[in-house]
Design an enzyme around this catalytic site. Sequence first.
Site, mmCIF file in Angstrom:
data_model
loop_
_atom_site.group_PDB
_atom_site.id
_atom_site.type_symbol
_atom_site.label_atom_id
_atom_site.label_comp_id
_atom_site.label_asym_id
_atom_site.label_seq_id
_atom_site.Cartn_x
_atom_site.Cartn_y
_atom_site.Cartn_z
ATOM 1 N N HIS A 30 -21.460 -23.942 10.523
ATOM 2 C CA HIS A 30 -20.686 -22.951 10.803
ATOM 3 C C HIS A 30 -20.749 -22.180 12.217
ATOM 4 C CE1 HIS A 30 -17.018 -20.017 9.948
ATOM 5 N NE2 HIS A 30 -17.822 -19.238 10.652
ATOM 6 N N GLU A 31 -22.039 -21.559 12.045
ATOM 7 C CA GLU A 31 -22.204 -20.752 13.198
ATOM 8 C C GLU A 31 -22.446 -21.813 14.519
ATOM 9 O OE1 GLU A 31 -22.088 -17.678 13.299
ATOM 10 O OE2 GLU A 31 -21.762 -17.736 11.138
ATOM 11 N N HIS A 38 -19.349 -22.135 16.431
ATOM 12 C CA HIS A 38 -19.397 -21.012 17.344
ATOM 13 C C HIS A 38 -20.392 -21.330 18.637
ATOM 14 C CE1 HIS A 38 -16.633 -19.099 14.564
ATOM 15 N NE2 HIS A 38 -17.562 -18.744 13.751
#
Length: 450
Positions: free
Chosen positions: A24-25, A28
């Site tokens: 998920h990170e 980003h």
Amino acid sequence: MEILLYVGGLLFMLVGLGVSIALHEMGHLVPAKLFGVHVGQYMIGFGPRLWSQRIGETEYGFKWLPLGGFISMSGMYPPSPQALGAAAEQAAEAGPQRGGGLFRTLVQDARTANDETIDPDRAERVFYRLPVWKRVVVMAGGPVMNLVLATLIFTVLASGIGVQQGTTTIASVSECVLPAGSAQTECAQGDPVAPAAQAGILPGDRLLSIGGTPVDTFAEASEIIQASPGRVLPVVVERDGQEVTLSLTPVVAERQAVDEHGRGAVDDAGEPVMHEVGYAGVGGQLAYVPQPIGTGLEITGENVGAVAGILVTLPQRLWDVGVSLVTGGERDPNGPLSVVGVGRLAGEVAATDAPILNRFVVLLSLLGSLNIALFVFNLIPLLPLDGGHIVVALWDGVKRAWAKLFRRPPPKPVDATRLVPLTIVVAGLLIVMGAVLLLADLFNPVKLLG
């Protein structure tokens, strides 16, 4: 041994959760770096630092509480007046003295923290200066990674391992026809012989055709049998490598109709809708049958819809969880869970008495569902969630498009620090929700296996 299996299931889910958070990170991080934004930190977890390593300009590491993660991007919001010049600083310093109280203090603290992320040497490499579409890509990248991972998991389950379904190989043959609606489980004297037993069908036979129609699945065979009550059907089976032709006459039986979702149909009064079908008294062996490659994407879509439905009714579901926690009542197995709850379910699945492949499939399904939940939840359009940042970027784009349409000067970037009080309220509600679910999963957990 059971304890070891339970711990193994728990560890599987914890590692899976860690990988999900890390990806998920990463969703980003990668676009942020591609777009030139300075990223100071990439961290998995919260709290005290457990380990970290600086690579280039970014510090990568882990923290003690594996309940999430974050990346620290330079200039998430426009700089405060203090960062723009001494005159502006004096005006800003005069502001708090005129009042504003807690609201002004929270906003100013947020602005100060944001200013600290802006390196004067990298003033052009800040997030808020990116075009709107790039900001949306950066903030949506995290949830999209969870969606991609979930799709990959469900594709492996559906097309790599397969969906468990009945095959044309006969697993069991009933000896008799039991009365409809009876609680009787064993044949009694006088019960009629089941059609399959009377026809001479044996366990281990493989159905090739029924009534002249070739069959490839047990569902196809069942459909023909149920549509043929009282009809004589020639049945061709493979037995010990030889084709054997038998004669089957299904009897009439009452069964509850099903709706388009596969659930038992009921009338306006809530009574089961019954209809007459053919009955033979055979059961097919279960096996994992690989599905077309697009099935995983279909399953992902269904799960997204289901989780979105849960989200819409989340306040009521949380209330029900709180009531069950106080009263000790039974939890809704389809209700929300904390990380502890998901871990307990994984432990139960790993320790149950079932084939290893079956347990692995359920564990992977849980991990896929967890990633769907992360995808949907993070797109809620409220700060501090990713969806909130996307809304801020889109609002900034709307303002700029409006100004361009009417040939006005470009407006100032949207200052999301003004929403800090609302952000704190949302964060507080998330903490309360997490605490309720955590307590419920500790003291009144959902028992997946009864």
